[in-house]
Design a protein around this motif. Structure first.
Motif, short mmCIF file in Angstrom:
data_model
loop_
_atom_site.label_atom_id
_atom_site.label_comp_id
_atom_site.label_asym_id
_atom_site.label_seq_id
_atom_site.Cartn_x
_atom_site.Cartn_y
_atom_site.Cartn_z
N ARG A 91 -0.09 13.46 1.51
CA ARG A 91 -1.12 12.55 2.02
C ARG A 91 -0.48 11.46 2.88
O ARG A 91 0.63 11.03 2.60
CB ARG A 91 -1.84 11.87 0.84
N THR A 92 -1.17 11.03 3.89
CA THR A 92 -0.63 9.95 4.72
C THR A 92 -1.76 9.05 5.21
O THR A 92 -2.91 9.48 5.32
CB THR A 92 0.17 10.49 5.92
N ALA A 93 -1.41 7.78 5.48
CA ALA A 93 -2.40 6.84 5.99
C ALA A 93 -2.01 6.45 7.41
O ALA A 93 -1.40 5.41 7.63
CB ALA A 93 -2.47 5.60 5.09
N VAL A 112 1.57 4.37 1.76
CA VAL A 112 1.24 4.84 3.10
C VAL A 112 1.48 6.33 3.29
O VAL A 112 0.92 6.94 4.19
CB VAL A 112 1.98 4.04 4.21
N GLU A 113 2.34 6.90 2.44
CA GLU A 113 2.52 8.35 2.51
C GLU A 113 3.10 8.84 1.19
O GLU A 113 3.89 8.14 0.56
CB GLU A 113 3.48 8.74 3.66
N ARG A 164 0.83 -1.21 0.00
CA ARG A 164 0.00 0.00 0.00
C ARG A 164 0.85 1.25 0.00
O ARG A 164 1.94 1.26 0.57
CB ARG A 164 -0.85 0.03 1.26
N HIS A 205 4.15 9.82 8.66
CA HIS A 205 3.88 8.41 8.90
C HIS A 205 5.08 7.84 9.64
O HIS A 205 6.22 8.13 9.27
CB HIS A 205 3.67 7.67 7.57
N LEU A 258 -5.95 7.16 3.34
CA LEU A 258 -4.90 8.07 2.91
C LEU A 258 -5.50 9.48 2.91
O LEU A 258 -6.28 9.83 2.03
CB LEU A 258 -4.44 7.67 1.50
N TRP A 287 -1.15 10.73 12.66
CA TRP A 287 -0.14 11.50 11.93
C TRP A 287 0.26 12.79 12.63
O TRP A 287 1.38 13.26 12.49
CB TRP A 287 -0.57 11.76 10.49
N CYS A 303 -4.26 -1.20 10.33
CA CYS A 303 -3.08 -0.62 9.71
C CYS A 303 -2.02 -1.71 9.64
O CYS A 303 -1.68 -2.33 10.64
CB CYS A 303 -2.54 0.55 10.54
#
Ligand SMILES: Nc1ncnc2c1ncn2[C@@H]1O[C@H](COP(=O)(O)OP(=O)(O)OP(=O)(O)O)[C@@H](O)[C@H]1O
Ligand SMILES: Nc1ncnc2c1ncn2[C@@H]1O[C@H](COP(=O)(O)OP(=O)(O)OP(=O)(O)O)[C@@H](O)[C@H]1O
Ligand code: SF4
Ligand SMILES: [Mg+2]
Ligand SMILES: [Mg+2]
Lengths: 304, 342
Positions: B319-321, B241-242, B239, B255, B311, B325, B291
């Motif tokens: 963008r971050t998941a 993630v950021e 994925r 992240h 995200l 954060w 996560c």
């Protein structure tokens, strides 16, 4: 004091046809180095792409014969053709980890079969349990396990997994000397540190000496005892790793250090190299010069 | 105005294999959505075997069994028309390869055919897409080699007669000779010394700017990202993630995995022990719930174990998941700022 490995005035000349007509390449030119049997160390080779690092390593591994000079392991000359038994013994003692894991493994052979044949050949094991135990033990040392690897072909593994498997294979015969040709170039930063720390603990805990070939000056600084810097077949600087890297003296060594990309100004895209340094280092290519001793224990090639 | 060249939406690509009647599925790319703009350099980093190569293979339309696209679209807006390479036919892909889309594979130095002279390989790659022949073709190739600082003689050479640096420049030459709009490169400078690496990266940058093309590259070398990329994306367990502007990613990551990654390499002169990531890399056959980073994350809370963080946008282009954060502390600071803060 006895020597584990002694490389004396070793050269390798290749003859190539084709490109610019027939010509010769002095891949390695008059290299000498010694590893002690009493104090295990990480001995690093850094240098130009094509400067002869892999060729030197292949000669140490007995995969290539020197054109001149001599290599001995525990006092026994290995740089000439020897009998099968002697050769097998030597190969168990000096194990390779190669540069490109994609090339090191036969794509049609399962990874566990590859490890198994090493265990059979060098440890003389044949029982299923013993073989699996030896393989799993080595794989665990590099953060893998037999369960993960079993039944898989090289193309089913990522670059990093493959490189860890290659190190695991080399560890199977418990060799006193490991020759690792860019063992961390294909793995992530975190894993890179764990493999580098693994080499360190092989040295500190198991007394294994490691010849570590790398383009990464930061890990070289981090783990090496001594290092050599090579340019076009020649050793241009040799000495204590920190002494040399803190303050490189040869123009090529200086250029190398200056070319290391930094993350300090991330986002600014600094890709220019000082042309003066490039010219200075370039002019020395092909000039023999000679290695001289310095007061701080290093050796540097000087000219004229 | 910035224009998108590639839109990836909800992409899932899995390896599906049969072992003695049991199907094993490796979810190498698991729900990635992102865009790449015209004229930008986008760097991808991430853990070993997190799916980076698998992801860019899909972008490069180089999907081979047992890999299969399970869901999603990969839409390019090329000059010769839009195309979704996730569903396009072989013939349609032939129509964009090398002229619009080119791909430098991981370990590409060994990809050069050892028994074919470089000149022949150039013909295989470039002659048809360029639509040139005779003198015009030759002039075009020679011109391109000159720009790569390669002597014309390399055309007569076999790959093993060239040094690593020359071979790598040859592969970059092959990938760029048709002036593609989109170049994908997997670890393009890993095998090179730092002097040549810098030169090759400079070259890729220069060619990219001349052609106005977009470049997506993967490397583990964070210092390459720092100096090459406009934006950086981090992949963890299949994925994204950021992702964010390069400077933000290094100095204000949002992240925990990114923060770890950018801090994990020592610098010359530094011998302090770096903490390795705890725990094992996640299995892509059976990834953790919630996560995917939670078993190894220093900030994990209960919610992380069950709920997948979306995200979300946390800044311009950033963008971050991660559920937490706001609590992520950068582990490195820009040197210029260090003095100011201290
Ligand atoms: N089998 C061979 N035949 C002809 N030339 C060779 C052969 N093997 C190596 N060479 C040449 O010898 C020189 C040294 O190559 P070598 O692979 O040892 O360099 P290296 O320092 O390991 O480079 P890199 O950092 O790119 O791995 C190069 O010029 C190479 O082209
Ligand atoms: N052809 C294949 N068949 C089955 N599994 C595969 C195949 N190729 C890759 N995989 C698996 O998919 C996962 C992702 O691999 P991938 O090569 O995309 O990782 P990566 O992020 O590029 O890693 P690296 O940084 O080590 O190159 C890994 O678990 C790998 O073992
Ligand atoms: S969502 Fe939770 S487990 Fe995942 S990175 Fe953020 S804090 Fe860590
Ligand atoms: Mg080499
Ligand atoms: Mg990869």
């Amino acid at each position: 004091m006895s020597n584990l490995l002694e490389v004396s005035n070793v050269s390798k000349r290749f003859t190539m046809g084709g490109l610019f007509g027939r010509k010769t390449v002095d891949a390695v030119d008059d290299a000498s180095l010694t590893l002690s049997a009493e104090t295990p160390e990480i001995f690093t080779i850094i240098g130009e792409s094509g400067s002869g690092k892999t060729t030197l390593a292949r000669m140490i591994l007995g995969l290539e014969l020197p054109s001149s000079g001599e290599i001995s392991f525990r006092g026994k000359t290995v740089s000439h053709r020897v009998g099968r038994q002697e050769r097998l013994e030597f190969m168990a003692n000096v194990q390779p980890v190669f540069q490109n894991p994609f090339e090191a493994f036969n794509p049609l052979k399962r990874i566990d079969r590859y490890l198994e044949s090493t265990a059979r050949r060098f440890l003389k094991l044949s029982q299923r349990d013993d073989l699996d135990g030896a393989m799993d033990g080595s794989l665990q040392k590099v953060g893998l396990s037999l369960a993960e690897v079993k039944g898989r072909y090289p193309h089913e593994m990522s670059g990093g997994q493959l490189q860890r498997a290659a190190i695991a294979r080399a560890l199977i015969p418990n060799p006193p000397l490991l020759v690792a040709d860019e063992p961390v170039s294909m793995v992530d930063a975190s894993l890179r540190m764990s493999i580098v720390n693994l080499l360190k603990s092989l040295r500190d805990d198991l007394g294994v000496s490691v010849i570590y070939i790398t383009h990464d000056l930061a890990t070289a600084y981090y783990i090496s005892n001594r290092l050599i810097i090579m340019q076009r077949g020649r050793i241009v600087e040799m000495g204590d790793a920190r002494t040399v890297l803190d303050n490189p003296e040869h123009p090529y060594s200086r250029l190398l250090k200056a070319s290391v990309l930094s993350t300090e100004d991330a986002g600014d895209g600094k890709l220019a190299t000082d042309p003066g340094m490039v010219t200075l280092a370039g002019e020395l290519v092909g000039r023999p010069g000679r290695l001289v001793d310095r007061a701080d224990g290093r050796m540097v090639r000087v000219y004229g | 105005m910035t224009q998108d060249l590639l839109k990836v939406d909800g992409l899932k690509a899995y390896y599906q294999m049969d072992y003695f009647g049991v199907t094993r599925e490796v979810r190498a790319v698991d729900d990635i959505t992102m865009t790449i703009r015209k004229n930008e350099v986008y760097g991808i980093a991430g853990e070993s075997s997190s799916g980076k190569t698998s992801f860019i293979k899909v972008l490069a339309a180089a999907i081979r069994p047992p890999m299969r696209i399970v869901a999603g679209t990969v839409k390019y807006d090329f000059k010769n028309g839009p195309i979704d390479v996730a569903t396009a036919s072989e013939a349609q892909i032939e129509g964009i390869r090398w002229r619009h889309l080119s791909y430098i594979m991981q370990g590409s130095m060994s990809v050069l055919n050892p028994v074919r002279r470089i000149g022949k390989t150039f013909e295989d790659f470039a002659k048809r897409p360029l639509g040139l022949s005779g003198e015009a073709y030759r002039a075009r190739i020679l011109n391109h080699l000159e720009r790569l600082k390669l002597p014309a003689d390399v055309l007569r050479a076999y790959p093993h007669e060239l040094s690593g640096g020359m071979r790598q420049r040859v592969t970059i030459g092959l990938a760029t000779v048709c002036h593609p709009e989109f170049v994908i490169a997997d670890e393009p400078t890993t095998a090179l010394d730092v002097v040549v690496q810098k030169e090759v990266l400079g070259l890729i940058r220069e060619i990219q700017q001349d052609m106005g093309s977009s470049v997506v590259f993967v490397t583990h070398d964070m210092s390459v990202h720092a100096n090459m990329a406009d934006r950086v994306g981090i992949i963890y367990a299949g994925r994204l993630v950021e992702e964010g502007p390069t400077r933000q990613m290094f100095f204000a990551p949002k992240h925990p995995y990114t923060a770890h990654l950018v801090a994990s390499l020592p610098r010359i002169g530094d011998t302090t022990q770096r903490p390795a990531l705890e725990g094992r890399p996640p299995s892509l056959a059976n990834p953790p719930a919630g996560c995917r980073f939670h078993p190894r994350c220093p900030l994990a809370i209960d919610k992380c174990k069950t709920e997948v963080p979306p995200l979300e946008t946390v800044g311009p282009d950033h963008r971050t998941a991660c559920w937490r954060w706001r609590d992520v502390e950068p582990l490195v600071k820009p040197q210029a700022m260090q003095g100011v803060i201290a």
